[in-house]
Design a protein around this motif. Structure first.
Motif, short mmCIF file in Angstrom:
data_model
loop_
_atom_site.label_atom_id
_atom_site.label_comp_id
_atom_site.label_asym_id
_atom_site.label_seq_id
_atom_site.Cartn_x
_atom_site.Cartn_y
_atom_site.Cartn_z
N TRP A 7 0.85 -1.19 0.00
CA TRP A 7 0.00 0.00 0.00
C TRP A 7 0.88 1.23 0.00
CZ3 TRP A 7 -2.22 2.03 5.13
CH2 TRP A 7 -3.05 3.14 4.91
N PHE A 8 0.62 2.14 -0.94
CA PHE A 8 1.32 3.41 -1.04
C PHE A 8 0.31 4.51 -0.77
CE2 PHE A 8 4.11 0.47 -2.87
CZ PHE A 8 5.37 1.02 -2.98
N LYS A 30 3.69 0.74 2.74
CA LYS A 30 3.58 -0.32 3.73
C LYS A 30 3.28 -1.67 3.08
CE LYS A 30 2.14 2.82 7.36
NZ LYS A 30 2.78 3.89 6.72
N VAL A 31 3.50 -2.76 3.85
CA VAL A 31 3.24 -4.12 3.41
C VAL A 31 2.53 -4.88 4.52
CG1 VAL A 31 5.53 -4.92 4.17
CG2 VAL A 31 4.27 -6.22 2.42
N THR A 32 1.64 -5.79 4.12
CA THR A 32 1.02 -6.71 5.07
C THR A 32 1.22 -8.14 4.58
OG1 THR A 32 -1.00 -7.33 6.28
CG2 THR A 32 -1.29 -6.60 4.00
N THR A 33 1.41 -9.04 5.52
CA THR A 33 1.51 -10.47 5.18
C THR A 33 0.46 -11.28 5.94
OG1 THR A 33 3.21 -10.76 6.88
CG2 THR A 33 3.97 -10.36 4.61
N ASN A 71 -1.90 -6.36 10.33
CA ASN A 71 -0.75 -5.54 10.69
C ASN A 71 -0.07 -5.06 9.42
OD1 ASN A 71 -0.74 -8.04 12.81
ND2 ASN A 71 -0.39 -6.07 13.81
N TRP A 72 0.49 -3.84 9.49
CA TRP A 72 1.21 -3.25 8.36
C TRP A 72 2.57 -2.78 8.85
CZ3 TRP A 72 -0.84 -2.93 3.40
CH2 TRP A 72 -2.18 -3.28 3.28
N SER A 73 3.61 -2.99 8.04
CA SER A 73 4.93 -2.48 8.38
C SER A 73 5.48 -1.70 7.19
CB SER A 73 5.88 -3.62 8.76
OG SER A 73 5.95 -4.57 7.72
#
Length: 189
Positions: free
Chosen positions: A35-36, A51-54, A59-61
């Motif tokens: 996500w930008f 950010k990225v979620t797995t 949660n997003w980091s």
């Protein structure tokens, strides 16, 4: 940012953002997305960093941009809600690959402009092409960039540019790559 697990019958908020809108998002699977957010140039807080979620958005980091040369990280990704841009794409042929385009805002031109690639499901991105050539890719046109991947062909992408001053197909040409962004070719007709 909202997500649905039942084909859109119901939606749940997964992230409340301080940015103006959601920006650009690419989804690789039900658990993995990047996500930008919008908010380019609106302060220095980390809320608008990519950010990225797995885990499906629980949660997003922040994405780690390998080799970036200083400046505000968010510059050049998602400028404003009035730009209809698609600057991040999941390569559906390789389950771990994402591509993202940065138009190179003036505050961070040397550090982020170009095409970026992740090979680890969005945790890290490295710049694969600074996009200083071929001729025809410029700051104003690139602010309106769309990037798409080609189904069935890993590493094949197309990019098209718009213009702040209206249509200009000859001065802002489309481009393609067949090698994951290393080489760009202008589409002449």
């Amino acid at each position: 940012l909202r997500s649905s697990t039942n084909s859109g019958a119901t939606w749940a908020t997964v992230v409340t953002s301080t940015s103006l809108n959601t920006g650009a998002i690419a989804v690789q699977s039900t658990t993995n997305a990047v996500w930008f957010p919008l908010g380019n140039g609106l302060g220095t807080d980390a809320a608008t960093n990519p950010k990225v979620t797995t885990n499906g958005g629980a949660n997003w980091s922040e994405i780690n941009f390998v080799g970036r040369v200083g400046g505000i990280l968010k510059d050049g990704w998602s400028f404003s809600q009035f730009l209809n841009r698609h600057i991040v794409v999941a390569d559906k042929n390789v389950s771990t690959d994402y591509y993202a385009f940065n138009y190179g805002a003036s505050a961070d031109l040397a550090g982020t402009r170009g095409l970026w690639k992740s090979t680890d499901s969005g945790a890290n991105m490295s710049r694969v092409n600074a996009m200083t050539s071929p001729a025809g890719i410029d700051f104003h046109a690139a602010a309106h960039m769309d990037v798409v991947s080609v189904p069935g062909n890993a590493g094949h992408l197309f990019g098209s540019q718009g213009s702040d001053a209206g249509p200009a197909p000859t001065s802002h040409p489309a481009w393609r790559t067949c090698d994951g962004g290393t080489t760009l070719t202008i589409i002449s007709s």
